[in-house]
Design a protein around this motif. Structure first.
Motif, PDB file in Angstrom:
ATOM      1  N   ALA A 175       0.776  -1.028  -0.268  1.00 43.53           N
ATOM      2  CA  ALA A 175      -0.024   0.125   0.128  1.00 43.53           C
ATOM      3  C   ALA A 175       0.797   1.129  -0.122  1.00 43.53           C
ATOM      4  O   ALA A 175       0.789   2.193  -0.655  1.00 43.53           O
ATOM      5  CB  ALA A 175      -0.996   0.120   1.210  1.00 43.53           C
ATOM      6  N   ILE A 176       1.805   1.300   0.837  1.00 45.48           N
ATOM      7  CA  ILE A 176       2.779   2.460   0.942  1.00 45.48           C
ATOM      8  C   ILE A 176       3.346   2.755  -0.444  1.00 45.48           C
ATOM      9  O   ILE A 176       3.283   3.838  -0.794  1.00 45.48           O
ATOM     10  CB  ILE A 176       3.739   2.438   2.081  1.00 45.48           C
ATOM     11  N   ILE A 177       4.254   1.676  -1.197  1.00 47.73           N
ATOM     12  CA  ILE A 177       4.774   1.800  -2.230  1.00 47.73           C
ATOM     13  C   ILE A 177       3.706   2.619  -3.412  1.00 47.73           C
ATOM     14  O   ILE A 177       4.101   3.514  -3.853  1.00 47.73           O
ATOM     15  CB  ILE A 177       5.560   0.554  -2.718  1.00 47.73           C
ATOM     16  N   THR A 178       2.666   1.872  -3.631  1.00 41.56           N
ATOM     17  CA  THR A 178       1.643   2.196  -4.480  1.00 41.56           C
ATOM     18  C   THR A 178       1.210   3.573  -4.321  1.00 41.56           C
ATOM     19  O   THR A 178       1.090   4.518  -5.074  1.00 41.56           O
ATOM     20  CB  THR A 178       0.678   1.334  -4.581  1.00 41.56           C
ATOM     21  N   VAL A 179       0.959   3.952  -3.185  1.00 41.57           N
ATOM     22  CA  VAL A 179       0.503   5.154  -2.813  1.00 41.57           C
ATOM     23  C   VAL A 179       1.466   6.396  -3.225  1.00 41.57           C
ATOM     24  O   VAL A 179       1.274   7.411  -3.671  1.00 41.57           O
ATOM     25  CB  VAL A 179      -0.120   5.542  -1.344  1.00 41.57           C
ATOM     26  N   LEU A 180       2.754   6.075  -2.696  1.00 40.41           N
ATOM     27  CA  LEU A 180       3.865   7.232  -3.044  1.00 40.41           C
ATOM     28  C   LEU A 180       4.098   7.149  -4.419  1.00 40.41           C
ATOM     29  O   LEU A 180       4.273   8.120  -4.964  1.00 40.41           O
ATOM     30  CB  LEU A 180       5.160   6.438  -2.291  1.00 40.41           C
ATOM     31  N   THR A 207      -6.495  -2.052   2.432  1.00 37.57           N
ATOM     32  CA  THR A 207      -7.845  -1.809   1.968  1.00 37.57           C
ATOM     33  C   THR A 207      -8.206  -0.399   1.918  1.00 37.57           C
ATOM     34  O   THR A 207      -8.768  -0.148   0.777  1.00 37.57           O
ATOM     35  CB  THR A 207      -8.731  -2.360   3.223  1.00 37.57           C
ATOM     36  N   ALA A 208      -7.415   0.503   2.413  1.00 38.71           N
ATOM     37  CA  ALA A 208      -7.762   2.040   2.455  1.00 38.71           C
ATOM     38  C   ALA A 208      -7.294   2.255   0.800  1.00 38.71           C
ATOM     39  O   ALA A 208      -7.771   3.147   0.111  1.00 38.71           O
ATOM     40  CB  ALA A 208      -7.232   2.756   3.473  1.00 38.71           C
ATOM     41  N   ALA A 209      -5.845   1.615   0.682  1.00 35.95           N
ATOM     42  CA  ALA A 209      -5.391   1.998  -0.670  1.00 35.95           C
ATOM     43  C   ALA A 209      -6.123   1.610  -1.845  1.00 35.95           C
ATOM     44  O   ALA A 209      -6.564   2.243  -2.845  1.00 35.95           O
ATOM     45  CB  ALA A 209      -3.893   1.517  -0.623  1.00 35.95           C
ATOM     46  N   PHE A 210      -6.747   0.343  -1.638  1.00 36.59           N
ATOM     47  CA  PHE A 210      -7.646  -0.412  -2.896  1.00 36.59           C
ATOM     48  C   PHE A 210      -8.732   0.359  -2.972  1.00 36.59           C
ATOM     49  O   PHE A 210      -9.213   0.546  -4.333  1.00 36.59           O
ATOM     50  CB  PHE A 210      -7.877  -1.683  -2.188  1.00 36.59           C
ATOM     51  N   ARG A 211      -9.261   1.102  -1.722  1.00 39.72           N
ATOM     52  CA  ARG A 211     -10.626   1.844  -2.356  1.00 39.72           C
ATOM     53  C   ARG A 211     -10.241   3.238  -2.779  1.00 39.72           C
ATOM     54  O   ARG A 211     -10.865   3.742  -3.647  1.00 39.72           O
ATOM     55  CB  ARG A 211     -11.053   2.202  -0.728  1.00 39.72           C
ATOM     56  N   SER A 212      -9.159   3.669  -2.431  1.00 42.74           N
ATOM     57  CA  SER A 212      -8.774   5.160  -2.872  1.00 42.74           C
ATOM     58  C   SER A 212      -8.492   5.162  -4.340  1.00 42.74           C
ATOM     59  O   SER A 212      -8.754   6.060  -5.233  1.00 42.74           O
ATOM     60  CB  SER A 212      -7.406   5.599  -2.150  1.00 42.74           C
ATOM     61  N   PHE A 213      -8.063   4.188  -4.998  1.00 44.88           N
ATOM     62  CA  PHE A 213      -7.667   3.758  -6.438  1.00 44.88           C
ATOM     63  C   PHE A 213      -9.028   3.259  -7.019  1.00 44.88           C
ATOM     64  O   PHE A 213      -9.016   2.672  -8.410  1.00 44.88           O
ATOM     65  CB  PHE A 213      -6.595   2.873  -6.520  1.00 44.88           C
ATOM     66  N   ALA A 221      -9.081   7.809  -7.390  1.00 47.81           N
ATOM     67  CA  ALA A 221     -10.447   7.626  -7.636  1.00 47.81           C
ATOM     68  C   ALA A 221     -11.176   8.502  -6.777  1.00 47.81           C
ATOM     69  O   ALA A 221     -12.131   9.109  -7.143  1.00 47.81           O
ATOM     70  CB  ALA A 221     -10.798   6.111  -7.859  1.00 47.81           C
ATOM     71  N   SER A 222     -10.673   8.546  -5.508  1.00 44.58           N
ATOM     72  CA  SER A 222     -11.404   9.252  -4.411  1.00 44.58           C
ATOM     73  C   SER A 222     -10.209   9.734  -3.458  1.00 44.58           C
ATOM     74  O   SER A 222      -9.545   8.851  -3.062  1.00 44.58           O
ATOM     75  CB  SER A 222     -12.422   8.455  -3.624  1.00 44.58           C
ATOM     76  N   GLY A 223     -10.245  11.071  -2.998  1.00 49.05           N
ATOM     77  CA  GLY A 223      -9.327  11.435  -1.872  1.00 49.05           C
ATOM     78  C   GLY A 223      -7.844  11.352  -2.632  1.00 49.05           C
ATOM     79  O   GLY A 223      -7.637  11.925  -3.715  1.00 49.05           O
ATOM     80  N   GLY A 224      -7.022  11.042  -1.600  1.00 50.22           N
ATOM     81  CA  GLY A 224      -5.546  11.011  -2.059  1.00 50.22           C
ATOM     82  C   GLY A 224      -4.650  10.599  -1.138  1.00 50.22           C
ATOM     83  O   GLY A 224      -5.189   9.977  -0.137  1.00 50.22           O
ATOM     84  N   PRO A 225      -3.525  10.951  -1.262  1.00 52.09           N
ATOM     85  CA  PRO A 225      -2.388  10.521  -0.071  1.00 52.09           C
ATOM     86  C   PRO A 225      -3.110  11.046   1.239  1.00 52.09           C
ATOM     87  O   PRO A 225      -2.875  10.149   2.163  1.00 52.09           O
ATOM     88  CB  PRO A 225      -1.192  11.043  -0.417  1.00 52.09           C
ATOM     89  N   SER A 226      -3.368  12.169   1.475  1.00 50.03           N
ATOM     90  CA  SER A 226      -3.804  12.787   2.832  1.00 50.03           C
ATOM     91  C   SER A 226      -4.938  11.826   3.236  1.00 50.03           C
ATOM     92  O   SER A 226      -5.119  11.549   4.333  1.00 50.03           O
ATOM     93  CB  SER A 226      -3.983  14.297   2.638  1.00 50.03           C
TER      94      SER A 226
END
Length: 880
Positions: free
Chosen positions: A31-36, A414-420, A54-59
């Motif tokens: 998750a960390i690597i993909t989000v970065l 899961t949070a990263a999965f949802r954010s994309f 897709a929704s939100g962002g890193p923050s």
């Protein structure tokens, strides 16, 4: 680009897990690597770090991570997770103390002479260990070391022996108490909230109504409910295993021959069986019984299990001697004494009012001290004997830390999965499948089953469940309960321990199996048991009461049970009344007719009219219930034609709403000038055309079809509302009249205060009148039906308190109050002897049906019926 980073996230996770990287770090690391990478790419190429989300962002992703961290470690609402280390401690302690080994050997000797008896004993012991330890590795290793050589010596087939041991060792994942069930309950708690919100939004979108009826809400779950729900399916699985072994032993005796016991079945053997079986069974009853009986929460039951396991280890690890069983005897004595004290005395220190109360508190203190001595003594023995306590504590800390780190890492993933946009993709894919809920459910269960070949149960529970469970729970077609879905997933996840190539039970067994047992034989042996688990899965899927009944029954029969007037219970309450009217309608009608013929001439007019009106309402309830049943039949007939068209239209509207969301986002981006405006406008026009084309596919007959069915549903809601109001109005006057008559003695006790007040009133000043009158008014206010007398006293007091006191007027009010008092006392005395028995008989006849909604809690018979009714999933999709 969101899809690219979503695939990158999944690829990184799969690569990390496949390469053997620790799960606790593979999940958050991916998750960390993909989000970065997505944030950096967005910063340089997309005009902002949020561009490729897709929704939100890193923050927002970071905020979700902090929220999950706080939720796991600080939120008291999620304190169920505290039970995890307690149950882990209990399991490891029982395994280290060799109590599990004693149980296995004794059961093998007991069941051995039966065809397939040695295999059956392994299954029974596996079930008992599942209810005490719940740790697959410890159970499989113990049974592999002890039972496998014995089964091989006695001619058992190697594949069958391996399959029995591996499958029995996995029962701890579904038979409570189970760590899997606790984790699933924790994950489903948030899923229920999401599903409830989704269903509320869907109801509002398709009906236009802001408030969704509570009977359509998603049914939540807890760890206690999960334990109750999994109990019967777990025992079902045990029964299927035993039947399979018996069938093999009967059809193919050479594969599972009987093993005669070489010793004697005498008192010594009976004592051995008693010492091996009774303590673990007692611990199971204490742990599960306290949860089922509502005596303890899951956390408290976990503490009971941990302490019980340590006390048992205290005598099992002791080398022998006269003092071996003393700590356990002290604990049993203390518990018996506590049960006696709690059932006999009031041990609340603040309520001590007599010498008996004080004696009860002293006994309770003695019992607690005995229990503390027993626990400390047993703990000391476990500490000094083979360093058992230290080893158990270290293993508990390691296992618990692993579970919690995986929970946190999975939350980040899961949070990263949802954010994309992964969750939306999964949702759109599942909702686009033909066949409704069951197609989605089968696909999800198939995916979980396949993932079980490669992933551990914790990864599946904390990664897959949060994504798919809100989608399944929100679907009103099957309207499944969270506890049923959790148990189904738990049964499915259980197979992950048996499925090659990474089935952990296979690895554990391979590690302790003799060289004569080949790996391929272990793999062959588990195939039959995997099929048996899938059979159990199908049985539970098609008969939900196996899961739902016990939690519903426990909830409705507990001291904290919801009252019958609870809106969520009304559908089943009315089903019960209809059932009772069918069976005892003539008897209930006769009771209503007798009530209508009662002589009420001497009652006050208001009470008489209210009661007579209530009796009339009771008679109307039969007609209204018949109307409800007729409308129910018409709804079922109308649904035959309405359902296919409803499904088509709602699917079109669902797709249209999805496009509307995209159109709204595009409109915002165009208005704010984000990106290529012309390209965005072209996409907007294309989607708008697609949206209009979709809506054009709605059949022209839909409006008339929907209106016709809605007329029946509106009639159903109206009739049910009228029925509920009618039965309430039928029963309330009866209860009120009975309470007024029964208050006759309480009223009679106020004769002296009233006459004394009347005698002293002429000589009272304002302050004295205010004090004396208000005290007597308060006393009359506490008597049912004495409000008019209280009102007259208040009028008299006001005449004395007035600026211009009027003693004569006050005297008139007092005289009127005394006359009313005598009248009230006269008619209540007559009614108590002549009328009250008839009223009580009438109440007894209707309180379980017409008066059911007004009872403080459900009677036992009704609670069982409604629990059975609620345990069946009801399709409510046509209301959406």
């Amino acid at each position: 680009m969101e899809l690219f980073f979503l695939l990158l996230l999944i690829g990184l996770m799969a690569f990390a897990l496949g390469s053997g990287y620790p799960v606790a770090f593979a999940l958050p690391g991916s998750a960390i690597i993909t989000v970065l990478l997505a944030a950096i790419a967005g910063y340089f190429f997309g005009g902002g770090t949020d561009a490729y989300f897709a929704s939100g962002g890193p923050s927002q992703w970071l905020s979700a991570g902090v929220t999950n961290l706080r939720g796991v470690y600080w939120e008291p609402e999620r304190d169920t997770l505290i039970a995890i280390p307690l149950f882990i401690f209990m399991g490891i302690m029982l395994q280290r103390s060799k109590i599990a080994e004693d149980l296995l050997v004794t059961m093998a000797q007991l069941f051995g002479p039966v065809p397939g008896g040695l295999g059956i004993s392994v299954v029974v012991v596996g079930a008992l260990l599942a209810a005490t330890t719940g740790i697959v590795g410890a159970t499989v290793v113990a049974m592999g070391l002890i039972s496998l050589p014995a089964m091989m010596r006695n001619g058992y087939s190697n594949p069958l022996s391996s399959g029995i041991i591996a499958a029995s060792g996995t029962l701890g994942q579904i038979i409570p108490p189970s760590i899997v069930l606790i984790i699933l309950a924790d994950q489903l708690a948030s899923a229920v909230d999401q599903a409830g919100q989704t269903r509320q939004e869907l109801y509002k979108a398709v009906t236009g109504e802001i408030v969704m009826p509570s009977e359509y809400a998603v049914v939540s779950t807890s760890a206690g409910d999960m334990f109750l729900g999994a109990l019967v399916p777990g025992l079902l699985l045990v029964g299927i295993y035993i039947l399979f072994i018996l069938a093999v032993a009967v059809l193919f005796p050479k594969l599972a021959p009987a093993v005669p016991y070489e010793g004697k079945y005498d008192l010594r053997f009976l004592g051995k069986v008693f010492l091996a079986m009774v303590p673990p069974l007692a611990l199971i009853i204490l742990v599960l019984g306290s949860i089922i009986g509502g005596i303890a929460t899951v956390n408290q039951a976990g503490a009971i299990g941990a302490v019980g396991a340590m006390i048992m280890a205290g005598y099992r690890l002791h080398p022998g001697g006269r003092l071996r069983y003393v700590p356990a005897i002290l604990a049993l004595t203390a518990m018996a004494l506590l049960v006696f004290v709690l059932s006999t005395y009031d041990t609340n220190v603040q309520n001590i009012q007599s010498a008996d109360d004080w004696f009860g508190v002293q006994l309770a203190v003695v019992a607690v001290l005995l229990l503390v001595v027993s626990i400390a003594w047993s703990g000391y023995r476990a500490f000094v004997t083979d360093d058992a306590l230290t080893g158990v504590m270290v293993e508990t800390a390691k296992t618990t830390s692993l579970v919690f780190i995986i929970l946190l890492g999975a939350a980040m993933l899961t949070a990263a999965f949802r954010s994309f946009g992964g969750e939306e993709l999964v949702k759109h894919f599942l909702e686009g499948l033909p066949g409704g809920f069951w197609t989605k459910f089968v696909i999800v269960m198939a995916v979980i089953f396949v993932l079980g070949f490669f992933l551990d149960f914790i990864e599946i529970a904390v990664v897959v469940v949060p994504i798919v469970s809100p989608i399944l729970l929100a679907d009103p077609e099957a309207n499944v309960s969270a506890v049923w879905l959790g148990v189904m997933i738990g049964l499915n996840i259980q197979t992950s321990f048996l499925t090659p190539p990474f089935g952990f039970a296979l690895f554990y067994l391979r590690g302790v199996a003799p060289a004569a047992v080949r790996t391929i034989q272990i793999y062959k042996g588990v195939v039959s048991f995997i099929c048996l688990q899938l059979l159990a899965l199908v049985i539970v899927a098609f008969y939900p009461p196996l899961v739902n009944y016990l939690p519903a029954r426990s909830s409705l029969t507990a001291e904290t049970a919801p009252p019958p007037v609870n809106p969520a219970l009304q559908h089943c309450v009315e089903n019960w009344v209809a059932h009772a009217f069918d069976e005892r309608g003539t008897e209930i009608k006769a009771a209503v007719d007798r009530a209508a013929a009662l002589d009420l001439s001497y009652l006050p007019e208001d009470l008489r009219e209210d009661f007579q009106e209530g009796v009339e309402k009771a008679g109307e309830s039969f007609t209204l219930m018949a109307e409800i049943q007729d409308i129910k039949r018409r709804l079922a007939e109308g649904a035959v034609d309405y359902r296919p068209e409803h499904r088509i239209v709602r699917a079109i509207q669902r797709d249209a709403r999805r496009i509307e969301v995209q159109l709204s986002e595009l409109e915002t981006r165009i208005r704010r000038g984000f990106g290529d405006t012309e390209a965005l406008q072209a996409r907007y026009d294309r989607l708008e055309a697609e949206h209009d084309a979709l809506l054009a596919q709605i059949p022209g007959t839909w409006t008339d079809t929907q209106a016709a069915y809605n007329r029946i549903t509106s009639e159903d809601r109206s009739t049910r509302t009228t029925y509920r109001r009618t039965v309430d109005q039928a029963y309330e006057p009866l209860v009120g009249l009975i309470s007024v008559i029964e208050a006759r003695d309480a009223l009679a006790q106020l004769a002296e205060p009233l006459s004394q007040l009347a005698a002293d009133a002429p000589s009272m000043d304002r302050d004295m009148a205010d004090e004396r009158f208000k005290e007597v008014e308060r006393q009359f206010g506490e008597v049912a039906g004495a409000g008019d007398i209280r009102g007259l006293l208040a009028d008299a007091r006001r005449e004395i308190d007035a600026r211009s006191p009027d003693p004569e007027k006050a005297a008139e009010y007092l005289a009127e109050a005394q006359a009313l008092f005598r009248s009230e006392l006269d008619w209540r005395s007559r009614a108590r002897s002549d009328l009250l028995p008839e009223l009580m008989a009438y109440d007894e006849a209707i309180k379980g049906t017409i008066g059911l909604r007004q009872q403080p809690r459900l009677p036992h018979e009704q609670a069982l019926f409604i629990a059975s009714c609620n345990s069946i999933h009801r399709d409510i999709s046509l209301n959406f």
